[in-house]
Design an enzyme around this catalytic site. Structure first.
Site, short mmCIF file in Angstrom:
data_model
loop_
_atom_site.label_atom_id
_atom_site.label_comp_id
_atom_site.label_asym_id
_atom_site.label_seq_id
_atom_site.Cartn_x
_atom_site.Cartn_y
_atom_site.Cartn_z
CG HIS A 1 -1.95 1.08 1.19
ND1 HIS A 1 -1.68 2.37 1.55
CD2 HIS A 1 -3.24 1.06 0.78
CE1 HIS A 1 -2.78 3.10 1.38
NE2 HIS A 1 -3.74 2.32 0.91
CD GLU B 1 -5.18 2.17 -3.11
OE1 GLU B 1 -6.26 2.58 -2.69
OE2 GLU B 1 -4.22 1.92 -2.37
N GLY C 1 -11.03 3.34 1.10
CA GLY C 1 -10.50 3.81 2.38
C GLY C 1 -11.58 4.47 3.22
P1 PGA Z 1 -9.58 6.62 0.09
O1 PGA Z 1 -8.34 5.70 0.48
O2 PGA Z 1 -10.65 5.70 -0.45
O3 PGA Z 1 -9.96 7.25 1.39
O4 PGA Z 1 -9.10 7.62 -0.92
C1 PGA Z 1 -7.89 4.68 -0.34
C2 PGA Z 1 -6.85 3.90 0.38
O5 PGA Z 1 -6.72 4.03 1.61
O6 PGA Z 1 -6.11 3.12 -0.24
#
Ligand code: PGA
Length: 239
Positions: free
Chosen positions: A85, A155, A221
């Site tokens: 991540h 991501e 997230g």
């Molecule tokens: P988010 O986070 O959906 O709050 O943008 C994504 C993540 O933590 O990988």
């Protein structure tokens, strides 16, 4: 460190189980902090709800203070592990660590959720090189016969925690790029690797990213720790 307390984790898990029951055809993988895994694993849950660790070590045992091993998370009933991540990479996790963790997960029959994504974009398209490097490193210890057992979570770091998600057409382009890179490395089976999108996903943008982005799911997230917003999101995905 989300959710921030056991009480919150348990309540969210109960809500998540309840709403998954109404969301036909949707699989939900819940990734709490490791300290909550075992107790959550002891609770009943529908067949479409699975547990994941947010972070694992590649060694099965040894002196690695503060780390959690794959056998430990499996004992706590987690069958997935998020690997690489952006927030782990930010504190020093390297492509080589990620490679070892993906390989160790597969060897330990835990499904790796391999996170990749560039920090920023510029008009020169350098982000493709970053993504390719992370992707090939992540798959570096995976035999061609096993590559479909890895979930790729793309991501873009600039969209994590941001007000807006990436445009669906940009995700479409990235999805093609990821599959093309895997096909070049492993042959036609590369087409069959599942790609998830993560970064500011919510009920208002999920449909378009799902329809146009060529993704099989999302890594969520903030919305995942807000029962109401998560209910809305699951409803959209189920539709
Ligand atoms: P988010 O986070 O959906 O709050 O943008 C994504 C993540 O933590 O990988």
């Amino acid at each position: 460190m989300n959710p921030s307390s056991w009480k919150e984790a348990r309540n969210l898990f109960e809500e998540t189980k309840r709403i998954t029951g109404f969301s036909k055809g949707v699989t939900v993988i819940v990734a709490p902090p490791a300290i909550y895994l075992r107790e959550l694993g002891e609770l009943d849950r529908p067949r479409r709800v699975f547990l994941a660790a947010q972070h694992v070590h590649f060694e099965r045992s040894g002196s690695f203070t503060g780390e959690t091993s794959l056998p430990q998370i499996k004992e706590a009933k987690a069958v997935y592990a998020i690997i690489g991540h952006a927030e782990r990479r930010r504190v020093g996790e390297t492509n080589d660590d990620v490679r070892q963790k993906v390989a160790a997960s597969l060897a330990g029959t835990v499904t790796p959720i391999l996170c990749i994504g560039e920090g920023s974009r510029n008009p020169n398209g350098e982000h493709f090189a970053v993504v390719k490097e992370q992707l090939l490193a992540g798959f570096g210890g995976v035999a061609a016969g096993k590559i479909t057992k890895v979930l790729v979570a793309y991501e873009p770091v600039w969209a994590i925690g941001a007000p807006e998600a990436m445009q669906p057409r940009d995700m479409h382009e990235m999805s093609i790029f990821i599959h093309k890179t895997l096909v070049e490395a492993f042959g036609a089976v590369g087409h069959r690797v599942s790609v998830l999108y993560g970064g500011a996903v919510d009920a208002s943008n999920a449909r378009a990213i799902f329809d146009e982005g060529e993704v099989q799911g999302f890594l969520v997230g903030r919305v995942s720790i807000d029962a109401e917003a998560f209910t809305e999101l699951l409803r959209v995905i189920a539709e």
